[in-house]
Design a protein around this motif. Sequence first.
Motif, short mmCIF file in Angstrom:
data_model
loop_
_atom_site.label_atom_id
_atom_site.label_comp_id
_atom_site.label_asym_id
_atom_site.label_seq_id
_atom_site.Cartn_x
_atom_site.Cartn_y
_atom_site.Cartn_z
N VAL A 84 26.50 -71.85 5.10
CA VAL A 84 26.16 -72.62 6.30
C VAL A 84 26.65 -74.08 6.21
O VAL A 84 26.61 -74.81 7.21
N GLY A 85 27.09 -74.49 5.01
CA GLY A 85 27.63 -75.85 4.87
C GLY A 85 26.70 -76.80 4.11
O GLY A 85 26.80 -78.02 4.28
N LYS A 86 25.87 -76.25 3.22
CA LYS A 86 24.94 -77.10 2.46
C LYS A 86 25.68 -78.08 1.55
O LYS A 86 25.36 -79.27 1.50
N SER A 87 26.66 -77.56 0.81
CA SER A 87 27.37 -78.42 -0.15
C SER A 87 28.26 -79.42 0.57
O SER A 87 28.37 -80.58 0.15
N THR A 88 28.86 -78.99 1.68
CA THR A 88 29.66 -79.91 2.49
C THR A 88 28.77 -81.05 2.98
O THR A 88 29.16 -82.21 2.99
N LEU A 89 27.54 -80.71 3.36
CA LEU A 89 26.60 -81.72 3.84
C LEU A 89 26.23 -82.69 2.72
O LEU A 89 26.21 -83.91 2.92
N VAL A 130 28.15 -78.21 14.53
CA VAL A 130 28.12 -78.37 16.00
C VAL A 130 29.51 -78.57 16.58
O VAL A 130 29.72 -78.36 17.77
N ASP A 131 30.45 -78.97 15.72
CA ASP A 131 31.82 -79.13 16.24
C ASP A 131 32.38 -77.82 16.77
O ASP A 131 33.30 -77.81 17.58
N LEU A 132 31.80 -76.69 16.33
CA LEU A 132 32.30 -75.39 16.79
C LEU A 132 31.61 -74.91 18.06
O LEU A 132 31.96 -73.87 18.61
N ALA A 189 31.06 -66.89 0.76
CA ALA A 189 29.61 -67.03 0.58
C ALA A 189 29.29 -67.11 -0.91
O ALA A 189 30.01 -66.54 -1.74
N GLN A 190 28.21 -67.80 -1.25
CA GLN A 190 27.74 -67.94 -2.63
C GLN A 190 28.69 -68.70 -3.53
O GLN A 190 28.90 -68.34 -4.69
N THR A 191 29.24 -69.76 -2.99
CA THR A 191 30.10 -70.64 -3.79
C THR A 191 29.25 -71.42 -4.79
O THR A 191 29.59 -71.51 -5.96
N THR A 192 28.16 -72.00 -4.32
CA THR A 192 27.28 -72.77 -5.20
C THR A 192 26.44 -71.82 -6.05
O THR A 192 25.80 -70.91 -5.50
N ARG A 193 26.44 -72.03 -7.36
CA ARG A 193 25.64 -71.18 -8.24
C ARG A 193 24.56 -71.95 -8.99
O ARG A 193 23.71 -71.37 -9.63
#
Length: 311
Positions: free
Chosen positions: A34-39, A140-142, A55-59
Amino acid sequence: MSNSLPADVTVSNEMPAHGPRRVGYVAIVGRPNVGKSTLLNAMIGAKVSITSRKAQTTRHRIHGVLTTASAQFVFVDTPGFQTKYGGTLNRVMNRVVTQTLSDIDVVLLVCEAGRVTPADREVLKLLPQQIPVLLVLNKVDLVEPKEKLLPLLAEMQQLYPFAAIIPVSAHKGLQLDHLQNEIAMHLPWGELLFAEDDLTDRNERFIAAEFVREKLFRLLGEELPYGCTVVVEKYELEGQLRRIYCAILIDKDAHKPIILGRQGERIKRIGMEARQDLERLFSGSVYLEIFVKTRSGWADSEASLRQLGYE
Ligand SMILES: Nc1nc2c(ncn2[C@@H]2O[C@H](COP(=O)(O)OP(=O)(O)OP(=O)(O)O)[C@@H](O)[C@H]2O)c(=O)[nH]1
Ligand SMILES: [Mg+2]
């Protein structure tokens, strides 16, 4: 008894550079992708947490720190919470999320503005009572036209007593100042938890392994083998130069050609892109060497996972 000061002590009426500050931990949770790490990166203005379309990039749990004149925010990025797949690695990752939620001041529940799903509702069930939860509707840009958001806002208001609902775009940097102000209102006053210029709680070694893993995720996409991780085997500082030796661990020998690519092109690109990111973050030169090793079953054993730094 006299209270007078010694003659050579002058009393200044000047205010300190900053007054009392709001300080606290801000957990970032949500389903995968959903963009947690980007945030987190956008909030602190530096890339410390890796991101990809997969999906599941952050471990791992990772802290990103933002210190301003009036507050210190310790953002805690977490793996995407999911109940779709089993397996030891997934269980360990979900546990990171639930443990993070036990000792924080504010929760950011991140969802996609255009797509709230049953998986988001699963995450809602984990949220602690009595701790303010801000709903962050990312990407929201999308969403065009923006009026499309209105029914979702109404629906989410019914679903949970959120302290606020804030549409943002982490990618485009939209509404992040507003989010920062909303978070600050819910943090307690206190002493700094990190030094003024700290960016993260993780050391350079950890970040180096993560940046290599990010390039693997980004360049392999669907081809990425599940049992694939990165460890730093040697890390040396030579003046301003960092020499980093990384191993990509795979589950099966058969996966090796996928990682190497034709005539080693892929691994070369992984190394080049990871090195550039590391040089940007460290503001210094990096020599990065990457090799591939087979270690079967690491993702299925809690003991191996612990050895590799999984909590
Ligand atoms: N269009 C758009 N894309 C975004 C935005 N924020 C993140 N993304 C993209 O969404 C994808 C997932 O981003 P991540 O930050 O890795 O997501 P995550 O929630 O940390 O994912 P996990 O770690 O797997 O749980 C990436 O391709 C990002 O570039 C946004 O505001 N707008
Ligand atoms: Mg992430």
